[in-house]
Design a protein around this motif. Structure first.
Motif, short mmCIF file in Angstrom:
data_model
loop_
_atom_site.label_atom_id
_atom_site.label_comp_id
_atom_site.label_asym_id
_atom_site.label_seq_id
_atom_site.Cartn_x
_atom_site.Cartn_y
_atom_site.Cartn_z
N LYS A 113 0.84 -1.13 -0.04
CA LYS A 113 0.16 0.10 0.08
C LYS A 113 0.69 1.16 0.07
O LYS A 113 0.54 2.27 -0.60
CB LYS A 113 -0.94 -0.10 1.28
CG LYS A 113 -1.83 1.15 1.23
CD LYS A 113 -2.74 0.91 2.34
CE LYS A 113 -3.75 2.08 2.55
NZ LYS A 113 -4.59 2.04 3.72
N ALA A 114 1.85 1.09 0.78
CA ALA A 114 3.00 2.27 0.78
C ALA A 114 3.79 2.60 -0.64
O ALA A 114 3.90 3.60 -0.90
CB ALA A 114 3.93 2.09 1.81
N VAL A 115 3.76 1.59 -1.27
CA VAL A 115 4.53 1.77 -2.63
C VAL A 115 3.36 2.19 -3.89
O VAL A 115 3.20 3.22 -4.46
CB VAL A 115 4.96 0.37 -3.13
CG1 VAL A 115 5.13 0.50 -4.71
CG2 VAL A 115 6.11 0.07 -2.47
N LEU A 116 2.33 1.55 -3.57
CA LEU A 116 0.94 1.95 -4.90
C LEU A 116 0.46 3.13 -4.64
O LEU A 116 -0.01 3.65 -5.67
CB LEU A 116 0.10 0.59 -4.84
CG LEU A 116 0.54 -0.99 -5.10
CD1 LEU A 116 -0.30 -1.89 -4.97
CD2 LEU A 116 1.02 -0.68 -6.50
N VAL A 167 5.37 -7.65 -2.59
CA VAL A 167 5.31 -6.07 -2.90
C VAL A 167 5.69 -5.80 -4.19
O VAL A 167 6.93 -6.16 -4.35
CB VAL A 167 6.30 -5.52 -1.53
CG1 VAL A 167 6.29 -4.06 -1.67
CG2 VAL A 167 5.77 -6.26 -0.18
N PRO A 168 5.12 -4.92 -4.90
CA PRO A 168 5.50 -4.48 -6.10
C PRO A 168 6.67 -3.56 -5.97
O PRO A 168 6.87 -2.86 -4.83
CB PRO A 168 4.27 -3.79 -6.71
CG PRO A 168 3.41 -3.72 -5.77
CD PRO A 168 3.83 -4.43 -4.38
N LYS A 169 7.36 -3.68 -7.21
CA LYS A 169 8.49 -2.55 -7.21
C LYS A 169 8.04 -1.42 -7.98
O LYS A 169 7.89 -1.78 -9.33
CB LYS A 169 9.77 -3.13 -7.80
CG LYS A 169 10.32 -4.34 -6.89
CD LYS A 169 11.49 -5.26 -7.67
CE LYS A 169 12.22 -6.29 -6.72
NZ LYS A 169 11.29 -7.49 -6.78
N GLY A 170 7.82 -0.36 -7.69
CA GLY A 170 7.25 0.56 -8.31
C GLY A 170 7.80 1.03 -9.70
O GLY A 170 6.97 1.19 -10.49
N PRO A 171 8.99 1.25 -9.69
CA PRO A 171 9.64 1.64 -11.07
C PRO A 171 9.18 0.47 -12.26
O PRO A 171 9.08 0.71 -13.45
CB PRO A 171 11.00 1.95 -11.05
CG PRO A 171 11.46 2.06 -9.59
CD PRO A 171 10.08 1.52 -8.80
N GLU A 172 9.15 -0.77 -11.77
CA GLU A 172 9.20 -1.99 -12.60
C GLU A 172 7.50 -1.81 -13.11
O GLU A 172 7.16 -2.15 -14.30
CB GLU A 172 9.51 -3.11 -12.00
CG GLU A 172 10.92 -3.35 -12.00
CD GLU A 172 11.39 -4.66 -11.35
OE1 GLU A 172 10.60 -5.66 -11.33
OE2 GLU A 172 12.82 -4.99 -10.99
N LEU A 173 6.72 -1.74 -12.01
CA LEU A 173 5.32 -1.63 -12.36
C LEU A 173 4.87 -0.54 -13.09
O LEU A 173 4.16 -0.66 -14.25
CB LEU A 173 4.71 -1.53 -10.97
CG LEU A 173 3.08 -1.68 -11.14
CD1 LEU A 173 2.45 -2.98 -11.75
CD2 LEU A 173 2.36 -1.53 -9.64
#
Length: 142
Positions: free
Chosen positions: A69-72, A123-129
Motif C-alpha cells: 500500500k505504501a508503494v502503490l 510487494v511490487p517494485k514501483g519503477p518496474e510496475l
C-alpha cells in the motif's frame, strides 16, 4: 554421520526455496487470457475515469500488504490515469478464490471494463510496475 547429511540437505533445500521466493516476490507478470467474470467487490472498485485500476488484494494481518500500500498509493497519486484501491478479503475468501489469488498481497491491474493487464505477487517494485503499465496509461508520471 547420517544426521549431519540430513541437516546439510535440509539447509540447502531451505536456502534454495528462500532464494526462489525472493526472486518471485514483486515480479510483474503479464495476465493470462481468462474469460471469467469479476467478483462484485472488484467490479465496484474499478474507476471508470482511470485508464488502469490497481486492485490490491490484502488481508487484515498481512504485514507485506502495508508495504504494498505504501508503494502503490503514492504511485497512483502521482501518475495520471492510475487508480489504487485496497480490497481486504479476510472475510470474503471467495473473492480471492475467484481471482486465483494464492497469496497476499497480490496486485492486479485492470482496465475500466475489467480486463486484466498484469498482476504482481508480493510487494511490487514501483519503477518496474510503472514501466509495465506505461503503454496503458495516457500521460506520463508527474
Amino acid at each position: 554421520m547420517t544426521g549431519l547429511w540430513v541437516l546439510a540437505a535440509t539447509l540447502v533445500a531451505a536456502v534454495a526455496v528462500g532464494v526462489l521466493l525472493k526472486a518471485r516476490n514483486g515480479r510483474v507478470r503479464e495476465a493470462k487470457p481468462a474469460a471469467r467474470e469479476l467478483p462484485g467487490p472488484v467490479t465496484a472498485a474499478l474507476d471508470p475515469a482511470s485508464a488502469v485500476t490497481l486492485v490490491q488484494i490484502s488481508t487484515t494481518f498481512c504485514a507485506p500488504c502495508r508495504h504494498a500500500k505504501a508503494v502503490l498509493g503514492p504511485l497512483a497519486e502521482r501518475t495520471e490515469g492510475l487508480h489504487h484501491v485496497e480490497l481486504d478479503v479476510t472475510n470474503q475468501p471467495e473473492v480471492a478464490q475467484s481471482l486465483s489469488v494464492l497469496r497476499t498481497p497480490t496486485t492486479i491491474a485492470l482496465t475500466p471494463d475489467g480486463r486484466e493487464l498484469l498482476r504482481v505477487g508480493g510487494v511490487p517494485k514501483g519503477p518496474e510496475l510503472l514501466a509495465a503499465l506505461q503503454p496503458h496509461l495516457t500521460t506520463r508520471t508527474l
